[in-house]
Scaffold this motif. Structure first.
Motif, PDB file in Angstrom:
ATOM      1  N   ARG A  24       0.549   4.466  -6.406  1.00  0.00           N
ATOM      2  CA  ARG A  24       0.072   5.689  -7.083  1.00  0.00           C
ATOM      3  C   ARG A  24       1.160   6.170  -8.039  1.00  0.00           C
ATOM      4  O   ARG A  24       2.335   6.257  -7.661  1.00  0.00           O
ATOM      5  N   LEU A  25       0.751   6.482  -9.261  1.00  0.00           N
ATOM      6  CA  LEU A  25       1.681   7.059 -10.239  1.00  0.00           C
ATOM      7  C   LEU A  25       1.377   8.555 -10.340  1.00  0.00           C
ATOM      8  O   LEU A  25       0.382   8.963 -10.947  1.00  0.00           O
ATOM      9  N   GLU A  26       2.205   9.334  -9.683  1.00  0.00           N
ATOM     10  CA  GLU A  26       1.987  10.782  -9.694  1.00  0.00           C
ATOM     11  C   GLU A  26       2.144  11.327 -11.117  1.00  0.00           C
ATOM     12  O   GLU A  26       3.112  11.017 -11.802  1.00  0.00           O
ATOM     13  N   GLY A  27       1.158  12.128 -11.518  1.00  0.00           N
ATOM     14  CA  GLY A  27       1.120  12.628 -12.887  1.00  0.00           C
ATOM     15  C   GLY A  27       0.156  11.836 -13.745  1.00  0.00           C
ATOM     16  O   GLY A  27      -0.109  12.223 -14.901  1.00  0.00           O
ATOM     17  N   TYR A  28      -0.381  10.743 -13.167  1.00  0.00           N
ATOM     18  CA  TYR A  28      -1.339   9.922 -13.908  1.00  0.00           C
ATOM     19  C   TYR A  28      -2.523   9.528 -13.018  1.00  0.00           C
ATOM     20  O   TYR A  28      -3.661   9.756 -13.400  1.00  0.00           O
ATOM     21  N   ARG A  54       4.926   5.621  -6.695  1.00  0.00           N
ATOM     22  CA  ARG A  54       5.044   5.369  -5.256  1.00  0.00           C
ATOM     23  C   ARG A  54       4.246   4.110  -4.904  1.00  0.00           C
ATOM     24  O   ARG A  54       3.155   3.888  -5.450  1.00  0.00           O
ATOM     25  N   VAL A  55       4.814   3.317  -3.961  1.00  0.00           N
ATOM     26  CA  VAL A  55       4.138   2.108  -3.518  1.00  0.00           C
ATOM     27  C   VAL A  55       4.327   1.962  -2.004  1.00  0.00           C
ATOM     28  O   VAL A  55       5.383   2.276  -1.460  1.00  0.00           O
ATOM     29  N   ARG A  56       3.246   1.540  -1.372  1.00  0.00           N
ATOM     30  CA  ARG A  56       3.291   1.281   0.077  1.00  0.00           C
ATOM     31  C   ARG A  56       2.850  -0.167   0.334  1.00  0.00           C
ATOM     32  O   ARG A  56       2.074  -0.728  -0.440  1.00  0.00           O
ATOM     33  N   GLY A  57       3.372  -0.727   1.423  1.00  0.00           N
ATOM     34  CA  GLY A  57       3.041  -2.109   1.750  1.00  0.00           C
ATOM     35  C   GLY A  57       2.577  -2.275   3.186  1.00  0.00           C
ATOM     36  O   GLY A  57       2.879  -1.442   4.045  1.00  0.00           O
ATOM     37  N   ALA A  58       1.855  -3.349   3.398  1.00  0.00           N
ATOM     38  CA  ALA A  58       1.402  -3.710   4.756  1.00  0.00           C
ATOM     39  C   ALA A  58       1.715  -5.185   4.978  1.00  0.00           C
ATOM     40  O   ALA A  58       1.574  -6.012   4.072  1.00  0.00           O
ATOM     41  N   ASN A  59       2.158  -5.513   6.206  1.00  0.00           N
ATOM     42  CA  ASN A  59       2.494  -6.911   6.491  1.00  0.00           C
ATOM     43  C   ASN A  59       1.239  -7.716   6.788  1.00  0.00           C
ATOM     44  O   ASN A  59       0.116  -7.211   6.672  1.00  0.00           O
ATOM     45  N   SER A  60       1.448  -8.957   7.173  1.00  0.00           N
ATOM     46  CA  SER A  60       0.306  -9.840   7.414  1.00  0.00           C
ATOM     47  C   SER A  60      -0.550  -9.384   8.596  1.00  0.00           C
ATOM     48  O   SER A  60      -1.702  -9.808   8.740  1.00  0.00           O
ATOM     49  N   ASP A  61       0.016  -8.511   9.447  1.00  0.00           N
ATOM     50  CA  ASP A  61      -0.748  -7.981  10.583  1.00  0.00           C
ATOM     51  C   ASP A  61      -1.530  -6.726  10.200  1.00  0.00           C
ATOM     52  O   ASP A  61      -2.215  -6.133  11.047  1.00  0.00           O
TER      53      ASP A  61
END
Length: 208
Positions: A24-28, A54-61
């Protein structure tokens, strides 16, 4: 710059091809955007200002890192949109308004001077013409009341003088009557030129 490409990766190497991402790009961006396994995002035509990516990640699980990471981005405006450029625009506008106002004032002053000069010349011409008319009227009045040869009062002038001299304030007036009918012989014998000269001489004698 208005075009930005951001690449990211999760630090889970068990099955990196199965790692998932959302950003997510805050302000856009209004909300989080699910990117799947794509590890980059591009933005174009970003308006000048400050943003937080901001960026979030999830593993293979499928376990998501809710905190994620963020980076602050600043998109500088182009030179013609900077504050000092707007200051120059304002200064140029004010200078133009001042120059135009000064030009209009000077033009109005020149116009008023021309009008004043025109009125002055017109007034002088009217005064000169009035004086000429007064002199012409005085000359016509004189010619209408005096004989052209002798300069003495003619019949009209005599009647006008008689009315003035009837005023008790004037001293007694003497009237001299001369019969010049005998000059016809001079005119016949010598010509009107000599007759007129004799009449003028007689007028001077009477006047004296």
């Amino acid at each position: 710059q208005k075009h930005i490409r951001i690449e990211f990766a999760a630090l889970d190497y068990t099955s990196p091809e199965k790692n998932l991402y959302s950003y997510r790009l805050e302000g856009y961006d209004q909300d989080w955007i699910y990117a799947g396994s794509t590890r980059y995002v591009s933005y174009t035509n970003l308006e000048p200002g400050e943003y937080v990516f901001r960026v979030r990640g999830a593993n293979s699980d499928g376990v998501w890192n809710q905190e994620g990471i963020s980076i602050r981005l600043v998109v500088e405006p182009p030179l013609w949109k900077t504050w000092w450029a707007y200051g120059l625009y304002l200064a140029a506008l004010m200078g133009s308004v001042f120059a135009y106002t000064r030009y209009r004032l000077r033009a109005e002053e020149r116009k008023l001077r021309k009008i004043a000069e025109y009125n002055r010349i017109l007034e002088e011409n009217v005064q000169a013409r009035t004086l000429e008319l007064q002199k012409a009227n005085e000359k016509l009045k004189y010619l209408s009341q005096h004989d052209s040869l002798t300069g003495l009062y003619n019949q009209r002038g005599f009647h006008g003088a008689q009315e003035r001299f009837s005023n008790p304030e004037y001293a007694p007036v003497s009237i001299i009557v001369c019969d010049l009918n005998g000059l016809k012989l001079v005119n016949d014998m010598l010509g009107h030129q000599y007759g007129d000269a004799l009449i003028a001489a007689a007028g001077k004698v009477v006047e004296s």
